[in-house]
Write a protein that holds these residues in place. Sequence first.
Motif, PDB file in Angstrom:
ATOM      1  N   PRO A  26       0.837  -1.200   0.000  1.00 27.61           N
ATOM      2  CA  PRO A  26       0.000   0.000   0.000  1.00 27.61           C
ATOM      3  C   PRO A  26       0.873   1.252   0.000  1.00 27.61           C
ATOM      4  O   PRO A  26       2.012   1.247   0.464  1.00 27.61           O
ATOM      5  CB  PRO A  26      -0.799  -0.120   1.301  1.00 27.61           C
ATOM      6  N   ARG A  64      -4.620   0.895  -3.229  1.00 32.18           N
ATOM      7  CA  ARG A  64      -4.698   1.061  -1.771  1.00 32.18           C
ATOM      8  C   ARG A  64      -3.769   2.210  -1.401  1.00 32.18           C
ATOM      9  O   ARG A  64      -2.641   2.009  -0.964  1.00 32.18           O
ATOM     10  CB  ARG A  64      -4.287  -0.220  -1.054  1.00 32.18           C
ATOM     11  N   LEU A  84      -6.713   0.419   4.707  1.00 33.70           N
ATOM     12  CA  LEU A  84      -6.067  -0.047   3.471  1.00 33.70           C
ATOM     13  C   LEU A  84      -5.891  -1.565   3.443  1.00 33.70           C
ATOM     14  O   LEU A  84      -5.862  -2.163   2.363  1.00 33.70           O
ATOM     15  CB  LEU A  84      -4.695   0.622   3.296  1.00 33.70           C
TER      16      LEU A  84
END
Length: 479
Positions: free
Chosen positions: A219, A323, A449
């Motif tokens: 992420p 993300r 996330l």
Amino acid sequence: MTLGMSFPEIVVVLGTALLVVARRLPSPARRPLTTGAAAVVLLSATALVVSGLRWQFVPVLAGAAILLSFSFPVRLGRPAWRAPRWLALPGWTACAGLIAVGLVAAWAFPVPDFPEPSGRFPVGTHVLEWTDPARPEPATPAPDDRRTVVVQLWYPAQGSATGTARSQYLGRTAREARVVSRAAADYLGVPGFLLDGASTARTRSVPGAAVAGEGGRFPVVLFSPGLGGVRTQNTAWAEELASLGYVVAALDHPYDSAAVVLADGRTIRTRVAATGDEREDERRAAGWTAVRADDLGFVLTQLGRLDRGELAGPLTGRLDTARAAVTGHSIGGAAALLAARQDTRFAAVINLDGAPHDPEPRSFHQPVLALTHPVDPADNPTYIPRLTQVLDLSTATSYRLTVPGTSHLTFTDAPLYLPPVPALAGSLGRTDGLRLTAATSAAFLDATLRGKPGDLAARLSPYGDLTVHNADSGVRSGG
């Protein structure tokens, strides 16, 4: 207290202290102790001058020089000159005071000692520079000038990076770090030498380290610094998140950041300035916020291209831009909120003590974590109401956490190298505020996330006074 002194600095302080003590000893012991202490001071002082003398130890060396003038005759001709006896007591007192001044200065303005990240990954770092061909540079009149940003990445690295030479703080090189530290001091209105320690510090990340072989696609967390701030101002926070498996991309905003050193060697200084007129300053702040928000959206696009191999750099195939969180400190937090409203590619927002500067706030769909210091309404009556208004416009559950013992700069690296005065850096010490900021950020990012299960409010509430803005029920609860 932690002074962060090097071995030669410790030796020169101890040697000078021995010279002070020797003046009070009986005559038989005075001469050998003074001679030994003088030799120690001269050797350690030479080592400091060769390696780089910090300004904090100039008073200590001045005290040593005065003490030596009392202890040994100086032959300027004939007869040898020796300091008068009537100067001995005031001279001894002054020298003891100079040692104390040096120690206090070393305590107040140390070389930052970055905390060891707690995650399982070593941390690598890399600096990139990107120009947006579609956007003119708003700060200059040149029609062909295009907006350029400098981006520093912190990312999970391979285990072989452990023990390798660590990255310079504030810049890619010692020269860049010095330019940035002097510009930051100038922006703050303090003498440049006060922040010299920061320019010599080393962080916990390794430049150009190989990306971790495990962990899949990471992420992404974009970061915008405070007004006049620079991309490295939250390095400890970025390194902690990278060690936990995130890629942090922090921006320099040219003509806003105190100083931005470009790859071609040019240095762009800030043009940000307050007028003293509240309405005009708010209008300007809204303009700077909008430019920053556009910068953040552009960098997210570039990170996607980097992941696909369309741009040179590390992390090809390792960035999960689906993300992505947008974050910032102070006006950077305001820019993060605006960027999220404008760009639905951002999945979450972290605002580190930033008052919103969106002249037309409208609803947006990302969850927000807002960390704030305890705000006295008498000092700033609009900050919390404006922030509350924006958080209520999120269609996702959002959180405002007011952290006791913090100040505005607690949420940055500043406590590592500024005087630990509560009004300046909070009362949480050199590192507790940094760890708290990273821990709450990681908890929020893990939930938003990575979909980590559990009660996020319960994980956040131990850190301060929590208010939950629940879009479904409209109920706010304190914790």
